[in-house]
Design a protein around this motif. Sequence first.
Motif, short mmCIF file in Angstrom:
data_model
loop_
_atom_site.label_atom_id
_atom_site.label_comp_id
_atom_site.label_asym_id
_atom_site.label_seq_id
_atom_site.Cartn_x
_atom_site.Cartn_y
_atom_site.Cartn_z
N SER A 62 77.91 53.98 71.13
CA SER A 62 78.81 52.83 71.27
C SER A 62 79.43 52.74 72.66
CB SER A 62 79.91 52.91 70.22
OG SER A 62 80.75 51.81 70.32
N PHE A 63 79.90 53.85 73.20
CA PHE A 63 80.55 53.83 74.50
C PHE A 63 79.58 53.40 75.59
CE2 PHE A 63 81.88 55.85 78.48
CZ PHE A 63 83.15 55.30 78.59
N ASN A 66 78.99 49.59 75.38
CA ASN A 66 80.15 48.82 75.87
C ASN A 66 80.23 48.84 77.39
OD1 ASN A 66 80.95 48.06 73.30
ND2 ASN A 66 82.33 49.79 73.05
N GLN A 67 79.98 49.98 77.99
CA GLN A 67 80.02 50.09 79.46
C GLN A 67 78.95 49.22 80.10
OE1 GLN A 67 83.16 51.33 79.67
NE2 GLN A 67 82.39 52.13 81.58
N ALA A 69 77.44 46.60 78.81
CA ALA A 69 77.74 45.18 78.58
C ALA A 69 78.83 44.70 79.54
CB ALA A 69 78.17 44.98 77.13
N LYS A 70 79.86 45.49 79.74
CA LYS A 70 80.93 45.12 80.66
C LYS A 70 80.41 44.97 82.08
CE LYS A 70 84.74 47.11 78.05
NZ LYS A 70 85.75 48.16 77.96
N SER A 85 72.56 42.96 74.05
CA SER A 85 73.25 42.85 72.76
C SER A 85 72.25 42.73 71.61
CB SER A 85 74.18 41.64 72.76
OG SER A 85 75.19 41.80 73.72
N ARG A 88 70.82 46.08 70.89
CA ARG A 88 71.83 46.88 70.17
C ARG A 88 71.93 46.45 68.71
NH1 ARG A 88 74.85 51.56 69.96
NH2 ARG A 88 76.83 51.10 68.98
N ASP A 95 77.35 46.73 64.27
CA ASP A 95 78.22 46.93 65.43
C ASP A 95 78.87 45.59 65.80
OD1 ASP A 95 79.51 47.57 67.76
OD2 ASP A 95 77.74 48.36 68.79
N HIS A 97 81.06 44.97 68.05
CA HIS A 97 81.16 44.76 69.50
C HIS A 97 79.87 44.17 70.06
CE1 HIS A 97 84.52 47.57 68.92
NE2 HIS A 97 85.06 46.86 69.89
N TYR A 101 79.83 40.78 72.15
CA TYR A 101 79.29 40.63 73.50
C TYR A 101 78.16 39.60 73.53
CZ TYR A 101 82.05 44.42 75.47
OH TYR A 101 83.08 45.19 75.92
N HIS A 133 90.41 39.36 70.36
CA HIS A 133 89.17 38.97 71.04
C HIS A 133 88.51 37.73 70.44
CE1 HIS A 133 89.28 42.63 73.38
NE2 HIS A 133 89.47 43.32 72.27
#
Length: 151
Positions: A62-63, A66-67, A69-70, A85, A88, A95, A97, A101, A133
Amino acid sequence: MNDFEAQLLREIKKFRYTVIGIVLVVIVLSIAFVCYLQEHSSVFYRYEVTKKSELSQCDDESFDFNQKAKELFETGKHKEGILLSEERIETCPFDAHAWFYKARALAMEKQWDDALESLGKAGVLNPDLYYMHIKPLSELIIWSKGRDLSP
């Protein structure tokens, strides 16, 4: 007290009891309706994950997702964000998130309806994301969709 006043007081008492009864019926029906929504509405529906190994694998990665995608959003690579995305989501369909995203990237590409659909799935999977969000992004998408004059 004359007969008219006595009759008026009886009618007022009847009316008061009728109003109290109606209020109680409305309260009971409202409670029943909310209970029904909680059991049957997709807004309150939570997916059940039966494969624990899939869930733990998704938590471990997950981490990193997210990194990545950001970073893609910061550099303006929205199409790559959609692809990331979607990859994922294929491996971890629960998920929230990833769905968020994807919605964000779709919105940047002016694919409003697809973005709102992905955003809805994110909200179902993780209602905690709603106020911080999902709601702001959905309001922005709806506003932008209304102002978009391109074909």
